[in-house]
Design a protein around this motif. Sequence first.
Motif, PDB file in Angstrom:
ATOM      1  N   GLU A 223      -4.760   6.820   4.919  1.00  0.00           N
ATOM      2  CA  GLU A 223      -5.759   5.771   4.777  1.00  0.00           C
ATOM      3  C   GLU A 223      -6.951   5.983   5.707  1.00  0.00           C
ATOM      4  O   GLU A 223      -8.068   5.548   5.403  1.00  0.00           O
ATOM      5  CB  GLU A 223      -5.124   4.401   5.031  1.00  0.00           C
TER       6      GLU A 223
ATOM      7  N   HIS B 107       4.066  -1.684   8.730  1.00  0.00           N
ATOM      8  CA  HIS B 107       3.073  -2.170   7.769  1.00  0.00           C
ATOM      9  C   HIS B 107       2.744  -3.637   8.030  1.00  0.00           C
ATOM     10  O   HIS B 107       3.636  -4.464   8.216  1.00  0.00           O
ATOM     11  CB  HIS B 107       3.585  -2.011   6.343  1.00  0.00           C
TER      12      HIS B 107
ATOM     13  N   GLU C 139      -6.740  -2.063   2.989  1.00  0.00           N
ATOM     14  CA  GLU C 139      -6.568  -3.119   1.983  1.00  0.00           C
ATOM     15  C   GLU C 139      -7.558  -4.261   2.214  1.00  0.00           C
ATOM     16  O   GLU C 139      -8.114  -4.823   1.263  1.00  0.00           O
ATOM     17  CB  GLU C 139      -5.131  -3.637   2.016  1.00  0.00           C
TER      18      GLU C 139
ATOM     19  N   LYS D 138      -3.026   1.006   6.750  1.00  0.00           N
ATOM     20  CA  LYS D 138      -2.890   0.506   5.377  1.00  0.00           C
ATOM     21  C   LYS D 138      -3.471  -0.899   5.249  1.00  0.00           C
ATOM     22  O   LYS D 138      -4.189  -1.211   4.291  1.00  0.00           O
ATOM     23  CB  LYS D 138      -1.408   0.506   4.961  1.00  0.00           C
ATOM     24  N   ARG D 139      -3.160  -1.735   6.209  1.00  0.00           N
ATOM     25  CA  ARG D 139      -3.672  -3.108   6.185  1.00  0.00           C
ATOM     26  C   ARG D 139      -5.192  -3.115   6.282  1.00  0.00           C
ATOM     27  O   ARG D 139      -5.878  -3.850   5.554  1.00  0.00           O
ATOM     28  CB  ARG D 139      -3.058  -3.913   7.326  1.00  0.00           C
TER      29      ARG D 139
ATOM     30  N   ASP E 183      -2.645  -1.533  11.771  1.00  0.00           N
ATOM     31  CA  ASP E 183      -2.062  -0.739  10.691  1.00  0.00           C
ATOM     32  C   ASP E 183      -3.178  -0.230   9.778  1.00  0.00           C
ATOM     33  O   ASP E 183      -3.982  -1.017   9.261  1.00  0.00           O
ATOM     34  CB  ASP E 183      -1.069  -1.606   9.905  1.00  0.00           C
TER      35      ASP E 183
ATOM     36  N   ASP F  91       1.045  13.028   6.793  1.00  0.00           N
ATOM     37  CA  ASP F  91       0.586  12.107   7.838  1.00  0.00           C
ATOM     38  C   ASP F  91       1.161  12.579   9.169  1.00  0.00           C
ATOM     39  O   ASP F  91       2.328  12.988   9.230  1.00  0.00           O
ATOM     40  CB  ASP F  91       1.088  10.690   7.571  1.00  0.00           C
TER      41      ASP F  91
ATOM     42  N   LYS G 184      -2.791   8.509   9.539  1.00  0.00           N
ATOM     43  CA  LYS G 184      -2.341   8.281   8.161  1.00  0.00           C
ATOM     44  C   LYS G 184      -3.450   8.599   7.158  1.00  0.00           C
ATOM     45  O   LYS G 184      -4.635   8.608   7.483  1.00  0.00           O
ATOM     46  CB  LYS G 184      -1.880   6.830   7.964  1.00  0.00           C
TER      47      LYS G 184
ATOM     48  N   GLU H  11     -11.355   2.759  -3.338  1.00  0.00           N
ATOM     49  CA  GLU H  11     -10.904   3.870  -2.495  1.00  0.00           C
ATOM     50  C   GLU H  11     -11.475   5.187  -3.001  1.00  0.00           C
ATOM     51  O   GLU H  11     -11.956   6.013  -2.222  1.00  0.00           O
ATOM     52  CB  GLU H  11      -9.369   3.966  -2.496  1.00  0.00           C
TER      53      GLU H  11
END
Length: 251
Positions: free
Chosen positions: A146, A186, A197, A193-194, A191, A112, A144, A207
């Motif tokens: 994600e 996070h 999700e 990742k958030r 974010d 990353d 990142k 994914e």
Amino acid sequence: MSEPAYDFGVVCEARADRDTACVLADRVLMDAIDWLDEELLDTQRRWRGLTPSEPFLRWASVREEAKKAGLKGLFGHFGNKPAEPDALVARRALLLFVDSDTKPQAVMLVRDSDADDRRRIGLEQARGDKPWPFEVVIGVAEPKRECWVLTGFKAKAHEEEAFHDLAQRLSFHPIRDAHRLTASEHGAKNDAKRALEELTSGNLERERECLRETPLENLRQRGERVGLTQFLSEISERLVPVMDGSRRSGK
């Protein structure tokens, strides 16, 4: 069972990073090389860590592994330039693979950027440090991992409400502008990742669909600002020739 004909080392931070990069690399390989068979792929190539039984080498473990191996020449400049972030740890990682009992034909460095452009430069410094006995492939997710997955996301009917809610909360398109998901904390508003999700409900199989089912050309077109286009090009230009025999590893 016979050993796979090709061994490819992977250096990354977590299993999710390894899986994302390897799924994408496999897709490029199978698209480019006629004799590869998806059902037989695990017998044709192997993604591994320092030993064939390890799935990857973790960045956080490199320093300790280098110490245990007694490696020398781990510090210093690259040419006449000081080391950029990740250059020294990447050099250690590559030296560890050189010193491994069974050398791979290629090593993939996956990282990353965490919104730091110098990380890619550091990995390139390590790659250019010497004529390695294997090909070195670089993948930098910006910012990142994600964001690579988001590049392949297309909302299904039951996901459209979550997509519109996310876009409204962010005030930008979470797929087209995934590079703007730069939060380091996070759960923060932007974010990555958030965001992933929320769109996938934390479903790992969803994914994988984003990575496996989205046409490669779409990923290339959408992935320019998150480092995915560059990674797919690295696989095409550096790994495919190793596996199809048109280039010897490390050349």
